[in-house]
Design a protein around this motif. Structure first.
Motif, PDB file in Angstrom:
ATOM      1  N   LEU A  17       0.836  -1.197   0.000  1.00 52.78           N
ATOM      2  CA  LEU A  17       0.000   0.000   0.000  1.00 52.78           C
ATOM      3  C   LEU A  17       0.872   1.250   0.000  1.00 52.78           C
ATOM      4  N   HIS A  18       1.926   1.229   0.783  1.00 51.27           N
ATOM      5  CA  HIS A  18       2.851   2.370   0.843  1.00 51.27           C
ATOM      6  C   HIS A  18       3.514   2.598  -0.514  1.00 51.27           C
ATOM      7  N   GLU A  19       4.024   1.549  -1.125  1.00 45.95           N
ATOM      8  CA  GLU A  19       4.737   1.694  -2.390  1.00 45.95           C
ATOM      9  C   GLU A  19       3.811   2.065  -3.538  1.00 45.95           C
ATOM     10  N   GLU A  20       2.532   1.716  -3.418  1.00 48.56           N
ATOM     11  CA  GLU A  20       1.552   2.105  -4.430  1.00 48.56           C
ATOM     12  C   GLU A  20       0.995   3.503  -4.185  1.00 48.56           C
ATOM     13  N   GLY A  21       1.391   4.114  -3.083  1.00 48.29           N
ATOM     14  CA  GLY A  21       0.934   5.467  -2.773  1.00 48.29           C
ATOM     15  C   GLY A  21      -0.486   5.544  -2.274  1.00 48.29           C
ATOM     16  N   PHE A  22      -1.024   4.405  -1.798  1.00 51.99           N
ATOM     17  CA  PHE A  22      -2.401   4.419  -1.284  1.00 51.99           C
ATOM     18  C   PHE A  22      -2.409   4.784   0.190  1.00 51.99           C
ATOM     19  N   ARG A  23      -3.216   5.779   0.509  1.00 52.60           N
ATOM     20  CA  ARG A  23      -3.377   6.179   1.909  1.00 52.60           C
ATOM     21  C   ARG A  23      -4.863   6.156   2.244  1.00 52.60           C
ATOM     22  N   PRO A  24      -5.281   5.324   3.177  1.00 55.65           N
ATOM     23  CA  PRO A  24      -6.720   5.201   3.469  1.00 55.65           C
ATOM     24  C   PRO A  24      -7.272   6.425   4.183  1.00 55.65           C
ATOM     25  N   ASP A  25      -8.574   6.633   4.039  1.00 52.57           N
ATOM     26  CA  ASP A  25      -9.250   7.687   4.794  1.00 52.57           C
ATOM     27  C   ASP A  25      -9.477   7.254   6.235  1.00 52.57           C
ATOM     28  N   PHE A  26      -9.508   5.948   6.457  1.00 51.81           N
ATOM     29  CA  PHE A  26      -9.703   5.421   7.804  1.00 51.81           C
ATOM     30  C   PHE A  26      -8.344   5.171   8.466  1.00 51.81           C
ATOM     31  N   GLY A  27      -8.376   4.869   9.739  1.00 52.08           N
ATOM     32  CA  GLY A  27      -7.163   4.456  10.426  1.00 52.08           C
ATOM     33  C   GLY A  27      -6.921   2.975  10.188  1.00 52.08           C
ATOM     34  N   LEU A  28      -5.745   2.633   9.720  1.00 55.48           N
ATOM     35  CA  LEU A  28      -5.404   1.236   9.460  1.00 55.48           C
ATOM     36  C   LEU A  28      -4.427   0.760  10.532  1.00 55.48           C
ATOM     37  N   TYR A  29      -4.810  -0.276  11.265  1.00 50.99           N
ATOM     38  CA  TYR A  29      -4.008  -0.829  12.347  1.00 50.99           C
ATOM     39  C   TYR A  29      -3.534  -2.221  11.933  1.00 50.99           C
ATOM     40  N   VAL A  30      -2.237  -2.350  11.726  1.00 45.37           N
ATOM     41  CA  VAL A  30      -1.628  -3.621  11.330  1.00 45.37           C
ATOM     42  C   VAL A  30      -1.155  -4.290  12.616  1.00 45.37           C
ATOM     43  N   VAL A  31      -1.841  -5.346  13.015  1.00 48.90           N
ATOM     44  CA  VAL A  31      -1.695  -5.904  14.364  1.00 48.90           C
ATOM     45  C   VAL A  31      -1.057  -7.292  14.310  1.00 48.90           C
ATOM     46  N   ASN A  32       0.059  -7.441  15.007  1.00 52.39           N
ATOM     47  CA  ASN A  32       0.697  -8.740  15.166  1.00 52.39           C
ATOM     48  C   ASN A  32       0.556  -9.130  16.636  1.00 52.39           C
TER      49      ASN A  32
END
Length: 360
Positions: A191-206
């Motif tokens: 997503l970062h390399e494609e330049g996509f930034r969501p309007d929502f908060g995205l939480y990547v959880v491990n």
């Protein structure tokens, strides 16, 4: 080797036993930090990368970071070590396996010993269990074992590492579900390399401690209080020998991600994922869970006031062994499906089954 592949091998080969996940979490965070705005950890070690942290609408993508393992439970006067399971470890696969004992003095090598076959035949072929499965670290007394830094409660992992089979499969210990940590990190990178930034908060959880009852997911769900949770874990390839498809369904490595149906799965969210998969031409399979899914999906779904949750599973052979096997194409397709879904989900979407009538 590409950077993501270097990360995969480094992360999967690093021991991350339940309750002792911190070194693996540090590797994971180091990889994901360039692709998120901020990050945090909680008291027990769950790690979270966040994109757009100020947004009110919150979407989680999640995997669990821990692997099954063992604890030292008893040391005999002769220096043999008996163990207790940490998570769903399998005594039947332990005999003759090499292990690492994690002490404050450093790593100690050992082996699960087992009587020779001709001895066992004379004595009635015992099945491995807690009372007869032991570790040998090359010591001849309890004192010698303790001088190595080993004590009751020392955690133990198998030392098997990641390999590839026929250039199509990954094989190793702890793919359940540390390869999920790789997949969600890859979603953030793409997503970062494609330049996509969501309007929502995205939480990547491990999350930590899934293998002992979804504990890490329970804690972090209450902290984040997300609106949506998309969880990834593994499920059984039921075409390998030993499975009854009537009971376990018909699922196979290489045929795509598995979407599970069950009470914890929010079916509007599920249908949205299916629609995305069909538009993006991502193959998928279907499974049913009679009650709980047995994954962190349940912890998110039933947390707080209820979170719209869905499960995307990776088909896997030989679960809870040291030779777990997954298909590379399934790994890639889960990354693609999650990334495409995140591009399409609208911020502030209302997933409630029953909504208030609009005023005239």
């Amino acid at each position: 080797m590409e950077e993501n592949q270097k990360f995969l091998y480094k992360y999967l080969n690093n021991p991350s036993p339940t309750g002792f996940e911190s070194s693996g979490q540090e590797i994971w965070l180091d990889y994901i930090k360039p692709y998120v705005d901020s990050w945090f950890t909680d008291t027990y070690g769950t790690a979270v990368g966040v994109i757009n942290p100020d947004a009110k609408f919150k979407v989680v993508i999640e995997a669990h970071a821990d692997e099954i393992s063992w604890f030292v439970n008893y040391i005999t006067e002769q220096g043999y070590i008996y163990v207790k399971r940490n998570g769903g470890s399998d005594f039947t696969i332990a005999p003759s396996k090499r292990v690492n004992l994690h002490t404050r003095k450093g790593m100690v090598k050992g082996v699960f010993g087992w009587p020779a076959i001709h001895v066992r035949k004379k004595e009635g072929e015992p099945s491995p269990n807690q009372e007869n499965t032991f570790i040998d670290v090359g010591a001849s007394s309890r004192e010698e074992v303790e001088n190595m830094g080993i004590h009751v409660g020392t955690v133990i992992t198998f030392d098997d590492e990641l390999l590839e089979l026929n250039d199509k499969y990954y094989c190793g210990r702890a793919l359940d579900n540390r390869i999920g940590g790789y997949m969600i990190a890859e979603v953030a990178r793409r997503l970062h390399e494609e330049g996509f930034r969501p309007d929502f908060g995205l939480y990547v959880v491990n999350a930590v401690q899934e293998e002992v009852g979804l504990r890490g997911a329970e804690m972090i769900a209450h902290r984040i209080r997300p609106n949506v949770a998309l969880v990834t874990d593994v499920t059984h390839d039921t075409t390998s020998p030993g499975y009854n498809k009537i009971v376990s369904g018909d699922l196979q490595c290489g045929k795509g991600p598995v979407l599970t149906y069950g009470p914890a799965i929010q079916y509007k969210l599920q249908q949205m994922i299916i629609d995305v998969a069909q538009r993006a031409e991502v193959p998928f399979q279907r499974a049913a869970a009679s009650r709980a899914t047995g994954t962190d999906t349940d912890a998110f779904a039933y947390s707080s006031e209820g979170v719209a949750s869905a499960l995307i599973s990776l088909p896997l052979k030989y679960m809870h062994t040291t030779v777990e096997v997954v298909h590379k194409e399934d790994v890639e397709n889960i990354i693609r499906l999650m990334a495409e879904f995140l591009k399409e989900i609208p911020a502030n979407h209302d997933f409630r089954y029953i909504q208030e009538a609009k005023k005239l």
